[in-house]
Design a protein around this motif. Structure first.
Motif, PDB file in Angstrom:
ATOM      1  N   GLY A 239       0.924  -1.261   0.281  1.00 18.75           N
ATOM      2  CA  GLY A 239       0.269  -0.230   0.274  1.00 18.75           C
ATOM      3  C   GLY A 239       1.102   0.758  -0.181  1.00 18.75           C
ATOM      4  N   ALA A 240       2.332   0.941  -0.114  1.00 24.44           N
ATOM      5  CA  ALA A 240       3.200   2.424   0.169  1.00 24.44           C
ATOM      6  C   ALA A 240       3.164   3.242  -1.345  1.00 24.44           C
ATOM      7  N   LEU A 241       3.110   4.022  -1.339  1.00 23.52           N
ATOM      8  CA  LEU A 241       3.476   5.653  -2.395  1.00 23.52           C
ATOM      9  C   LEU A 241       4.649   5.313  -3.038  1.00 23.52           C
TER      10      LEU A 241
ATOM     11  N   HIS B 278       4.804  -1.959 -17.607  1.00 25.00           N
ATOM     12  CA  HIS B 278       4.957  -3.371 -18.162  1.00 25.00           C
ATOM     13  C   HIS B 278       5.533  -4.150 -16.370  1.00 25.00           C
ATOM     14  N   PHE B 279       6.771  -2.963 -15.343  1.00 24.58           N
ATOM     15  CA  PHE B 279       6.815  -3.977 -14.162  1.00 24.58           C
ATOM     16  C   PHE B 279       6.046  -3.764 -13.088  1.00 24.58           C
TER      17      PHE B 279
ATOM     18  N   GLY C 243       2.462  -7.020 -10.270  1.00 26.19           N
ATOM     19  CA  GLY C 243       0.925  -6.982  -9.031  1.00 26.19           C
ATOM     20  C   GLY C 243       1.319  -5.152  -8.337  1.00 26.19           C
ATOM     21  N   HIS C 244       1.689  -4.581  -9.264  1.00 25.77           N
ATOM     22  CA  HIS C 244       1.473  -3.408  -8.075  1.00 25.77           C
ATOM     23  C   HIS C 244       0.676  -2.005  -9.127  1.00 25.77           C
ATOM     24  N   LYS C 245       0.590  -1.448  -7.811  1.00 25.03           N
ATOM     25  CA  LYS C 245      -0.583  -0.392  -9.164  1.00 25.03           C
ATOM     26  C   LYS C 245       0.079   0.485  -9.547  1.00 25.03           C
TER      27      LYS C 245
ATOM     28  N   ARG D  76       1.575   2.297  -6.307  1.00 26.32           N
ATOM     29  CA  ARG D  76       1.084   2.233  -5.239  1.00 26.32           C
ATOM     30  C   ARG D  76       1.353   0.543  -4.899  1.00 26.32           C
ATOM     31  N   LYS D  77       2.155   0.094  -4.286  1.00 25.43           N
ATOM     32  CA  LYS D  77       2.879  -1.386  -3.923  1.00 25.43           C
ATOM     33  C   LYS D  77       1.559  -2.564  -3.671  1.00 25.43           C
TER      34      LYS D  77
END
Length: 78
Positions: A33-35, A51-52, A57-59, A75-76
């Motif tokens: 959830g960290a930015l 792509h990364f 699985g990050h936003k 966002r992690k």
């Protein structure tokens, strides 16, 4: 909603694949959830960073042109 704290990571001047490799390494130390805001001048980052995020699985919250390059807000994921 109050402004969340974000970490700014300056990757300007680095060429592919270093921005993604350094971003991946930095993300491992962050809580879910960290930015993380990335600043890069690598023209391939507009392809590589989204792509990364998809692969790991990050936003990707935001992608925008910045002075001489691009800025990405990630966002992690869990």
């Amino acid at each position: 909603m109050p402004d969340e704290q974000k970490i700014v990571y300056d990757l300007r001047g680095l060429k592919c694949p270093l921005p993604v490799l350094k971003t991946r390494k930095r993300m491992t130390s962050l809580a879910p959830g960290a930015l993380l805001e990335i600043e890069t001048t690598d023209p391939l980052a507009v392809i590589d960073i989204p792509h990364f995020c998809n692969e790991d699985g990050h936003k990707l919250v935001e992608a925008a042109p910045a002075d001489g390059g691009h800025r990405f807000l990630i966002r992690k994921g869990a």
